[in-house]
Structures are given as C-alpha cells and as structure tokens.
Design an enzyme around this catalytic site. Sequence first.
Site, short mmCIF file in Angstrom:
data_model
loop_
_atom_site.label_atom_id
_atom_site.label_comp_id
_atom_site.label_asym_id
_atom_site.label_seq_id
_atom_site.Cartn_x
_atom_site.Cartn_y
_atom_site.Cartn_z
N CYS A 88 39.61 35.15 40.62
CA CYS A 88 39.43 34.30 39.44
C CYS A 88 40.76 33.92 38.81
CB CYS A 88 38.52 34.96 38.41
SG CYS A 88 39.24 36.37 37.55
N TYR A 89 41.80 34.77 39.00
CA TYR A 89 43.11 34.46 38.43
C TYR A 89 43.81 33.34 39.20
CZ TYR A 89 42.30 38.55 35.61
OH TYR A 89 41.74 39.45 34.72
N ASP A 124 42.75 39.44 42.12
CA ASP A 124 41.40 38.98 41.80
C ASP A 124 41.38 37.46 41.93
OD1 ASP A 124 39.01 38.14 40.56
OD2 ASP A 124 38.98 39.91 39.27
N ARG A 169 47.14 41.23 35.12
CA ARG A 169 48.05 41.99 34.27
C ARG A 169 49.02 42.77 35.16
NH1 ARG A 169 44.60 45.91 30.94
NH2 ARG A 169 43.10 45.66 32.63
N ASP A 197 29.81 35.69 43.60
CA ASP A 197 29.04 35.39 42.40
C ASP A 197 29.44 34.00 41.93
OD1 ASP A 197 31.29 35.61 40.37
OD2 ASP A 197 31.32 37.65 41.16
N HIS A 251 47.84 38.96 29.40
CA HIS A 251 46.67 38.95 30.27
C HIS A 251 46.46 37.54 30.78
CE1 HIS A 251 42.35 38.77 31.23
NE2 HIS A 251 42.43 40.07 31.45
N HIS A 285 33.13 33.70 40.16
CA HIS A 285 34.28 33.66 41.06
C HIS A 285 34.24 32.45 41.99
CE1 HIS A 285 34.77 37.93 39.80
NE2 HIS A 285 36.04 37.63 39.98
N ASP A 290 35.96 37.95 44.38
CA ASP A 290 37.28 38.23 43.82
C ASP A 290 38.22 38.85 44.84
OD1 ASP A 290 36.08 40.75 43.88
OD2 ASP A 290 37.01 41.41 42.03
N LYS A 320 47.97 45.64 38.10
CA LYS A 320 46.54 45.56 38.31
C LYS A 320 46.23 44.95 39.67
CE LYS A 320 45.24 47.44 34.48
NZ LYS A 320 44.50 48.74 34.47
#
Length: 430
Positions: free
Chosen positions: A310-311, A308, A302, A361, A259, A364, A354, A305
């Site tokens: 944030c990654y 996003d 992952r 937010d 992850h 993020h 994201d 998936k």
Amino acid sequence: MQQRLRRSLTRAKFINTALLGRKRPVMEKVIHVADLDSDQTIQPLIKELETVTTEARHEVLQSVLDIYNDDENGDEPILMKDFHKMYLDVAFEISLPSQMTVLDASQPWMLYWVANSLKVMAKDWLTDDVKRKIVDKLFAISPLGGPFGGGLGQLSHLASTYAAINALSLCDNIDGCWDRIDRKKIYEWLLSLKEPNGGFKTCLEVGEVDTRGVYCALAIASLLNMLTDELSEGVLSYLKSCQNYEGGFGSCPHIDEAHGGYTFCATASLAILRSINQIDVERLLEWCSARQLQEERGFCGRSNKLVDGCYSFWVGGSAAILESLGYGQCFSKQALRDYILYCCQEKEQPGLRDKPRAHSDFYHTNYCLLGLAMTENSYTCASNDPPYKMKCDSNDQISSSGLTHVNPVYGLPMKNVKNFIDHFDSALPS
C-alpha cells in the site's frame, strides 16, 4: 538541606571513584579460528539486538528473495488484469462474507477501492450498471446529498465523506448524480469541524484531529470547487508543525514519528494549497527515498518496519507529487514496479496484497495499482497551477501495463478529477 546536599555529593563521589573510576586489569585473549571446534560458531553482535520486527523482516525478505530468484530469469512480469477484474467484479455481484462486517463503517471506502481499481486498470471496466449501484448506495447512506457516514444511520465522518466523493467522481455524472451532492451543506459541515489550530476534527463531538482530517477536508473542498480562504486559514501552519526531524510527517504537531500515510496526507494537502515550498523539501525527499528497501525493492511506511504494497501509493504518491513540482525523482520506479508485479500478485489468487504469504484485499489492490501506475509515468505541474491540472506522460524507460493515468494528489484517474472539478465551476450558493 545542607545534609541532603552532602549525602548527594558523597554518593556521587562514591559512584565516580569506586564504580566508574576504578581501574580494571586489561585482559587480552587471541582466538585462532583453527583452534575452534567445528561445532562452534561466532555469534554476530546483531544477534543480541533481534526483535519481533527484525525476525519478521527476515522471513519476509527470504520470501521476497525466493520469488525474485525463481522468477527473474523468466519472462517480463505483467499485471494480470483480467484475473484481478474477476476478483473485483465479485464485490458487486454477491453479498460479502460475514467476517467482513468489521468493515460496516467503511462502505464508501470499499466502493471507492473497488470502483477505482477497475477504472485504473481500464477506463471502461466500471459499467453503467455498477455506477448506478454505487450512486444508490451512497445516497441511501446520505439521502440529502452529504456529508456521508460509513453506513446507514452512522455519524457523518471526514474519511467516509472523502471516500464517497471519490466514488461519485468515478461515476461520470450518470443520471445527473453529481448535482445531488449538497455542496452548501458539506461546506458548512467542514467549517464546523475546523479547529483553532488549523486542523480538522474527523467527526463532530468525538473526532480526532490529525493530518488525515486536513487532507480529507481539503480534498473534498477542492474536488467540489469550494476551497475558500475561510476554510484553509491556519492549515499551512498546522501542516508545517507536523513535519518532524526525520523529514516526513506525523499525525499531529510535534509529537509523532513520520509515517507514510500521514506524510502523504500532508504532502497532498500542501500541493492543494500550492505551498510545498513552505516546508523542508530536501528532508522530505530524503525520508521518502529511505523508505524504499534495497533488498525488497518496495516501500515501508516507517523506519525499521516491513515492506507493504500500500505504501507504493502513500510514499510513492508523495514522491510523485514532489516530482511533478520539479524536485526530481527520489526513488527507483523500476524497483518498485518489480516489487508490485513480482511480490504483490500471485497466479493462484486474484487481487493484490501487501507482501508475499498475505491474502489479497480490496484496499491493497487499489493502492498497489495506483503505485504501479505512478512507476510507469512521469509527472509535471506548473508551480502556480492547481493539482488537477497536473500532466502525466508515459515513462519510456519502463514497460507499460496500460493503466489509466492517475492523479497522485487525489488517488483517482486524471480525467475523472478534471471532469468532476470542472462540473462544479460555479460559486457556492450564499
């Protein structure tokens, strides 16, 4: 026993000969496209394998491609700094809406996310007035100087203490606030969280043990300049056992899929321990590289998936740490920058998000900005140097947003990390 064995053999023989081994006539059918009705379509095999996740990805991908098709023929994308600053300033000026009470246990995190976002965009955007508000809030949560809970009257927690220490580091020791941190008490508390297998509980009595706890403990200890052999004993072995067959890291030894968040926590922890070379780095590089989706250009957390924002930090930060230690660049920084600037911000809504159609937010906003900063710079660090001595240089191949240089191990501006650690250059009281 013998009767049971004979029945089993008879059953196996029946299955083998009567079911699996029986001969079937070969049937061939040739279909000519010209013979098909115009209304008929040939369904692809993948249609049978669609899931909720694949359907969601199709929707996200279409939104992303629409944005790229609409915007890429226009001007170079830019970070709308002043627009996002308006969004962040509101957090310190008004009471947050009632629907955000779910974040009551995340108060130090919100202070870190908002304050860090301001400092990453411009080093002087975090005003002295706001710094004092942050200090007052954190020492109201823990009047004795740590460890810190998520809010008033809440249990001390590794994650909230990590966020509180990060937020205080951003306050530039205003009014001598750094000396109010009780290092000795925090150190003793960290030892009380230590597990025999090398991990750390996130909270006494009820806390879980995983790579997040390890990272928070090591980050706190290294920032406060109190990382001892006693504290780090067994941690390397614990982290090595969390790297799985995919190459990334799970939350716990031997049980979880890799992850992005856990992988960052493990990679940053190994950097603090100066032990990256003790794991399978090649597999980790491959895993990080595979998280960048070709069409979307951003990272997912992952396998299979959704993308996003944030990654951009959780995976991009892991890659930046590896880059700093001489393992090369394992993803396209230009592609990630495109995703952040095209898809994680919009003209009608300040803050970063994201993915398209999502709301912005504080979380993020912070991690998208950190990821963006890392795409626009290159990192180097001598193998024997602690990570706070990492060097950051502008990437001449990529346009600059004028962001503050950040340290990928701590998710903080480099200058703040160095000043904070240098302040605590003395040994702990006995």
